[in-house]
Design an enzyme around this catalytic site. Structure first.
Site, mmCIF file in Angstrom:
data_model
loop_
_atom_site.group_PDB
_atom_site.id
_atom_site.type_symbol
_atom_site.label_atom_id
_atom_site.label_comp_id
_atom_site.label_asym_id
_atom_site.label_seq_id
_atom_site.Cartn_x
_atom_site.Cartn_y
_atom_site.Cartn_z
ATOM 1 C CB ILE A 1 0.961 8.454 21.626
ATOM 2 C CG1 ILE A 1 1.071 7.054 21.018
ATOM 3 C CG2 ILE A 1 1.251 9.510 20.560
ATOM 4 C CD1 ILE A 1 0.106 6.782 19.879
ATOM 5 N N GLY A 2 0.874 10.392 24.054
ATOM 6 C CA GLY A 2 0.771 11.741 24.607
ATOM 7 C C GLY A 2 1.915 12.035 25.558
ATOM 8 C CD GLU B 1 6.977 7.277 23.402
ATOM 9 O OE1 GLU B 1 7.368 6.176 23.787
ATOM 10 O OE2 GLU B 1 6.825 7.555 22.186
ATOM 11 C CD GLU C 1 -6.916 10.282 30.212
ATOM 12 O OE1 GLU C 1 -5.867 10.258 29.554
ATOM 13 O OE2 GLU C 1 -7.910 9.568 29.931
ATOM 14 C CB THR D 1 1.752 3.155 12.152
ATOM 15 O OG1 THR D 1 0.568 3.193 11.369
ATOM 16 C CG2 THR D 1 1.684 4.214 13.237
ATOM 17 C CG HIS E 1 28.715 -4.476 40.717
ATOM 18 N ND1 HIS E 1 27.692 -3.750 41.290
ATOM 19 C CD2 HIS E 1 29.873 -3.921 41.122
ATOM 20 C CE1 HIS E 1 28.222 -2.805 42.036
ATOM 21 N NE2 HIS E 1 29.535 -2.859 41.946
ATOM 22 N N GLY F 1 0.833 -1.200 0.000
ATOM 23 C CA GLY F 1 0.000 0.000 0.000
ATOM 24 C C GLY F 1 0.865 1.246 0.000
ATOM 25 N N GLY G 1 -2.904 -2.641 9.945
ATOM 26 C CA GLY G 1 -2.517 -1.642 10.946
ATOM 27 C C GLY G 1 -3.650 -0.745 11.387
ATOM 28 C CB SER H 1 -2.566 11.406 29.843
ATOM 29 O OG SER H 1 -3.523 10.641 30.567
#
Lengths: 520, 638
Positions: free
Chosen positions: A222-223, A225, A241, A77, A500, A71, A182, A219
């Protein structure tokens, strides 16, 4: 480059002997026809995001003749409008944030003389370049492994085994078909998106300008970030929200910690239990974006704000329109395609729905878990089932991460869900916590904020869920995801040696704590 | 105490009071029957536990409790655990405060069966010996020192105490208050961030109310269990509680201090804000001074009269002005908003035009956003605007930039001096006690310049030639090379070496490398030495002897075109010569055809210490210097 050779042979073969099944058959498919008996290919994959790509690669590994209908969107995405470019923005803006944090730098003995500056276009270009590069790599791997990439969007016809190339109208035949179309950003009613002043993640990733004040509707990760990106670059953010809590999908304890680390100490405020009922785009410099908010329950107007930009991050909806699902008698629910655990498409979400043979659906379109790597895992699983090895994806063992600074990562259900589950299923929930402030490596970085909590079944010792907020949480979660997948117990994990000094010792502390041991 | 210490209590890992039998439920307290009420005793949370610390009380005195309800968090040697009540009642008295230890089995609180019995339980408890609480609770006498807490006001309120966030925490720092005084708070809402040795944690309110008074300010520390704030049940009780809080904090009454402090910025902002707020209104409805004829002409010609600049008396718009605009002779006045570079925008009704941070800051400073002039997008109030209004930030003046010109950013604010800059500063201050004087003289430079042109090919610099010339002049007038010493009421210190120091500006400072024995060495030698010294100075590699040994100094700014200047005399020397640029001038000359001639001329200014060097010394020295440079330039290269 193998594909080039294959194509040449195909041309030769076609010319020599094989009679095409349909008159417009391409030379390439003619060769495939020779290998796949009555079908042009063994497998068709509709959609070429991370899910489709994963399925295609695995199909080739199983020796299946494979075609992907891209496509014109190889990478989908994730690569073009999601995870990948957003990581570029986060990496660049994270550096800006770090370098502007005088106090933090000073604690490390560093001072920055003069102002830390960034070039917005430069950062935007970094994201675009990265997406193009990853897309190129992805395409190269498909071609290199001998996957036939068909440019058009694929759609189902009324007949089984058929996919129509929407670009050319050609119809190809396949033994099995995997749908991987998707998703697209969801825009709630009342919101007008112009992708300039009111945009979804698609527009935001282009970073056309850095607004003084941006409202982010939703929130989720995605929001969150993007709030990280925007505030690092100097914007102020207001979250809107609809749920009662900010970051509603996260574990509550982690969400509360995230609120302190990612919201409260930054130029961010928020409104909860409100809908952005009306969002009217503005004109940069001339007219602000108007957002009218209503109470989520009473639906009464509560506040109107005028901001420079609004990002709509209210989730995603399947990209399943206009792909001929109805031709095969498939009924979708809010666009989602029903599948069974083998990723086989069901006629509907209703009880009594039946399996449509040789048709699979993976990734965001089935709504099981809208994550790139989940889609890929589902794609691999679908191919396993196609070749006759029954396989089911364990979604509980699929980790997820939010790439804020610091990062948030998780595998398995939230603590709240664990408590309910333990009660319902009659087992005892155990909880143990590792602290970043007790970790040498985190302290060396001056990043001692954060926790890692391990939720486990006290009766069996098996890890049920892990939630981490802190430096490089997204990298730390993998060990936990593997443990969930393999059914490793906290007793076993507590005896495994961690390097460590590394951040992985935060997990070590939690695993040991679960069995009453101290790590330090 | 009315607090949940979020995420402190370990979940579901609790042992019962006697053994380690795992239980999902928090352990329950043993409550001992006692007179009118019951006693809550310190539970044994592990077999090894001898005493326990009350990490936090989840309930306050006077609170009703129900069986099964978590009422306190106790720290054992293993973890912090929630402890539940076994029966219903009211907490009459908390005996062991947060952060305090108690042996296992000892009473930590008293429970009354119902509110009517609270008094009786307290009376019996006080009669039982530890009556100290009763006296301290009584109202102090009028003469009591200010540090003693006043009687609590007769209003329903509760205290927020510093919670114990970890087992090792003795005191906590309030990192930030998430709520301001006067804010409504609801149960479960985070109201402050407290820093412990383990982490920064949100502390949540346990009940609804109003944050009446903050006792422990941001950045201050308080002992675990000490009150950090007061919560009012009713908003109207806030002033009474603020007065009470003032007596608790022991310092100047914060309420009294806070009120004027809070009022001051508002008052200060008001006059500033008033014209600002009025501006758009005035712009909109500005009265137009225009003659009736002008108005008619504007109508006829289709000119927007509000955009016409008036040239009549007091700026009145005349018909001619309108015609000038219509014909294009006069330019249209820019709309009123042109004064601001930001677009003019009137927010819709009810819209608060302020960024999230601006809102938060204004709330904290108790400033009305409407009184603050916004400079953000669409006239929005930004964080900076609020900070400027509260005086926490200097207003930034918008620079006027000509089109096409780059914005010149001037450095601003204090910058710490480098070590060298500090040394220069100190040295300059030390010269303040020297009575210096200055004598200037012009020197014709034609011969000197000719010589220089002749020898510069050999790498000989002007600096070397000047140093040599000065050194030779000093040979004749050694007083110039002397320094003054206060010894014996005044001593002239002569120096047998002539060491010429010359100022060099370098990155971050100024230094004076020195050409030693300048009178004795050849100018070639001096030139080469000078080059080395300058190189070293730039790299910061001069040894003290190479820049501190000067007996006489030269400062040359001729290369910058400076014609004449005076230097400050460095301490410990007698003179410094400031050298200006060589320039061509016309001087009278009887021998010349026109009675004048063109010569190259340089002005030098000698600064001397007048304690031992007098005007005539200076004049004679300069005369000798001129003599060498004008008439005996050959001596320089001999």
């Amino acid at each position: 480059m193998r594909i080039l050779v294959t194509s040449v042979i195909a041309l030769a073969s076609s010319a020599a002997a094989f009679s095409p099944i349909t008159t417009f058959r391409s030379s390439v498919t003619a060769l495939e026809a020779s290998k796949c008996g009555q079908y042009d290919f063994d497998v068709a994959i509709i959609g070429c995001g991370v899910g489709g790509h994963g399925a295609a690669l695995h199909a080739r590994a199983q020796g299946l003749e494979t075609a992907v209908f891209s496509g014109a969107d190889i990478g989908g995405t994730c690569v073009n409008r999601g995870c990948v470019p957003s990581k570029a923005l986060l990496a660049a803006s994270g550096r800006v944030r770090e370098m502007k944090n005088d106090e933090h730098l000073k604690s490390l003995g560093i001072t920055v003389d003069g102002e830390v500056k960034y070039d917005r276009q430069g950062i935007a270009d970094h994201a675009t370049n990265l997406a193009n590069r990853v897309k190129g790599n992805l395409e190269a791997s498909l071609v290199g492994l001998g996957v036939q990439v068909i440019e058009g969007r694929g759609s189902l016809t009324g007949n089984a085994h058929e996919v129509k190339d929407e670009a050319t109208g050609k119809i190809y035949t396949f033994k099995d078909i995997i749908l991987a179309p998707g998703s697209v950003p969801f825009v709630p009613p009342g919101i007008t998106v112009d992708e300039k002043t009111v945009f979804t993640s698609d527009g935001a990733l282009k970073l056309p300008y850095v607004p003084e004040w941006v409202a982010i509707v939703g929130s989720g990760y995605i929001g969150l970030e993007f709030s990280d990106v925007y505030t690092a670059l100097g914007s102020e953010v207001t979250f809107i929200e609809a749920m009662d809590n900010i970051m509603p999908t996260f574990d509550r304890e982690i969400a509360k910690m995230a609120e302190r680390l990612l919201i409260r100490d930054r130029p961010i405020d928020y409104r909860t239990s409100v809908f952005a009922a009306e969002v009217i785009p503005g004109i940069p410099g001339e007219k602000p974006v108007t957002i009218k908010m209503i109470d989520a329950k009473t639906k009464e107007h509560v506040e109107t704000i005028e901001v420079d930009a609004a990002m709509i991050a209210t989730g995603r909806v399947p990209n399943t329109k206009n792909m001929g699902l109805e031709n095969r008698g498939i009924t979708v629910n809010r666009g989602f395609v029903a599948v069974n655990e083998k990723m086989e498409v069901l006629t509907s979400h209703d009880e009594g729905a039946t399996v449509i043979p040789n048709l699979y659906c993976i990734g965001d379109a089935n709504g099981k878990m809208m994550l790139a790597h989940a889609a890929s895992a589902q794609g691999i699983s679908a191919v396993e089932n196609i070749v006759g090895r029954e396989h089911v994806v364990n979604h509980e063992a699929i980790p997820a991460a939010c790439f804020t600074h610091p990062e948030i990562a998780m595998v398995g259900p939230t603590e709240e869900q664990c408590i309910e589950r333990a009660k319902a299923e009659g087992w005892t929930l155990g909880k143990s916590q590792g602290n970043f402030r007790a970790n040498s490596k985190a302290l060396a970085e001056g990043e001692g904020q954060g926790i890692a909590k391990v939720l486990f079944n006290k009766d069996t010792g098996k890890v049920v869920a892990v939630h981490i907020i802190g430096l490089h949480a997204a990298d730390l979660i993998q060990e936990c995801a593997n443990a969930v997948a393999a059914g490793t117990t906290v007793q076993e994990l507590s005896m495994m040696v961690h390097t460590h000094p590394t951040l992985s010792e935060v997990m070590d502390e939690a695993f040991k704590g679960a069995v009453g041991m101290s790590s330090h | 105490m009315k607090f949940l210490t979020a995420s402190v209590a370990a979940l579901a890992l609790l042992s019962s009071s006697q053994a380690f039998a795992p239980a999902v439920k928090p352990s329950r307290i043993k409550i001992t029957q006692l007179f009118a009420g019951t006693k809550i005793t310190m539970p044994a949370l592990s077999s090894t536990m001898k005493e326990g610390k009350v990490v936090s009380w989840l309930k306050n005195e006077g609170d009703e409790i129900e069986a099964g309800e978590a009422i306190m968090v106790v720290e054992s040697d293993k973890a912090d655990m929630d402890v539940e009540a076994f029966e219903d009642g009211i907490i009459a008295k908390i005996i062991v405060q947060e952060g305090e230890m108690a042996p296992v089995g000892e009473a930590v609180a008293l429970i009354a069966a119902d509110s009517s019995e609270v008094e009786a339980v307290l009376a019996e408890f006080n009669a039982g010996g530890s009556g100290g609480d009763a006296t301290s609770a009584a109202a102090p006498p009028a003469a009591a020192p200010a540090t003693t807490a006043a009687a609590a006001p007769e209003v329903p309120f509760s205290k927020i105490d510093m919670p114990a966030l970890s087992s090792t925490m003795k005191e906590g720092k309030v990192v930030s208050w998430l709520k301001s005084e006067g804010d409504a708070i609801s149960a479960g809402e985070a109201i402050m961030v407290v820093e412990s040795d383990k982490a920064d944690m949100d502390v949540e309110a346990f009940e609804d109310g109003f944050l009446a008074a903050i006792i422990t300010q941001e950045g201050e520390s308080g002992a675990v269990g000490a009150p950090v704030a007061l919560i009012a049940e009713n908003e109207s009780d806030i002033p009474a509680l603020q007065a009470y809080a003032a007596t608790l904090s022991g310092a100047a009454p914060p309420a009294a201090a806070a009120a004027p402090a809070a009022a001051a910025p508002v008052a200060a902002a008001a006059p500033k804000a008033a014209p600002a707020a009025a501006t758009p209104a005035k712009a909109d409805g500005e009265r137009l001074f225009a003659s009736p004829l002008a108005r008619n002409r504007a109508k006829e010609l289709g000119v927007d009269i509000s955009l016409v600049t008036g040239t009549g008396p007091e700026g009145r718009i005349t018909a001619a002005d309108v015609e000038a605009v219509a014909s294009g002779e006069a330019k249209v006045k820019k709309p009123a908003a042109s004064a601001s570079s930001k677009p003019s925008w009137t927010p819709a009704a009810g819209v608060v035009a302020a960024t999230p941070t601006a809102r938060a800051l204004a709330k904290k400073a108790k400033l009305d956003l409407a009184t603050i002039k916004g400079t953000g997008e669409f006239g929005r109030v930004t964080a900076d605007d609020v900070l400027i209004a509260t005086g926490q930030k200097e207003p930034e003046r918008k620079k006027v930039v000509r089109p096409g010109a780059a914005v010149v950013e001037m450095p601003s604010g204090p910058v710490a001096m480098t070590g060298m800059q500090k040394a220069v500063s100190n040295n300059m201050m030390a010269t303040m006690s020297t009575p210096g004087f200055q004598v200037s003289r012009d020197i014709e430079m034609d011969n000197f310049d000719a010589l220089y042109q002749n020898v510069k090919g050999k790498g000989i610099s002007v600096s070397a030639l000047l140093a040599k010339a000065v050194a030779l002049a000093i040979e004749k007038y050694p007083i110039i090379n002397s320094s003054f010493s206060p010894e014996n009421g005044g001593t002239i210190v002569y120096k047998k070496d002539i060491n010429i120091a010359m100022a060099v500006a370098i990155e971050g400072g100024l230094i004076t490398p020195c050409l030693k024995f300048a009178n004795e060495r050849s100018v070639e030698d001096l030139a080469e030495n000078w080059k080395e010294l300058v190189e070293k100075a730039r790299k910061g590699g001069l040894k003290p002897d190479e820049y501190q040994s000067g007996t006489f100094s030269i400062s040359n700014m001729g290369m910058f075109g400076v014609t004449q200047f005076g230097s400050i005399l460095p301490n410990g020397t007698g003179g410094i010569l400031a050298i200006g640029a060589t320039r061509e001038v016309i001087v009278p000359c009887k021998q010349a055809v026109l009675g004048m001639k063109k010569v190259k001329q340089m002005t030098v200014t000698l600064t001397c210490d007048h304690r031992q060097i007098y005007g005539s010394d200076a004049a004679l020295f300069l005369k000798e210097l001129a003599n060498i440079m004008e008439n005996n330039v050959n001596r320089l290269t001999q």
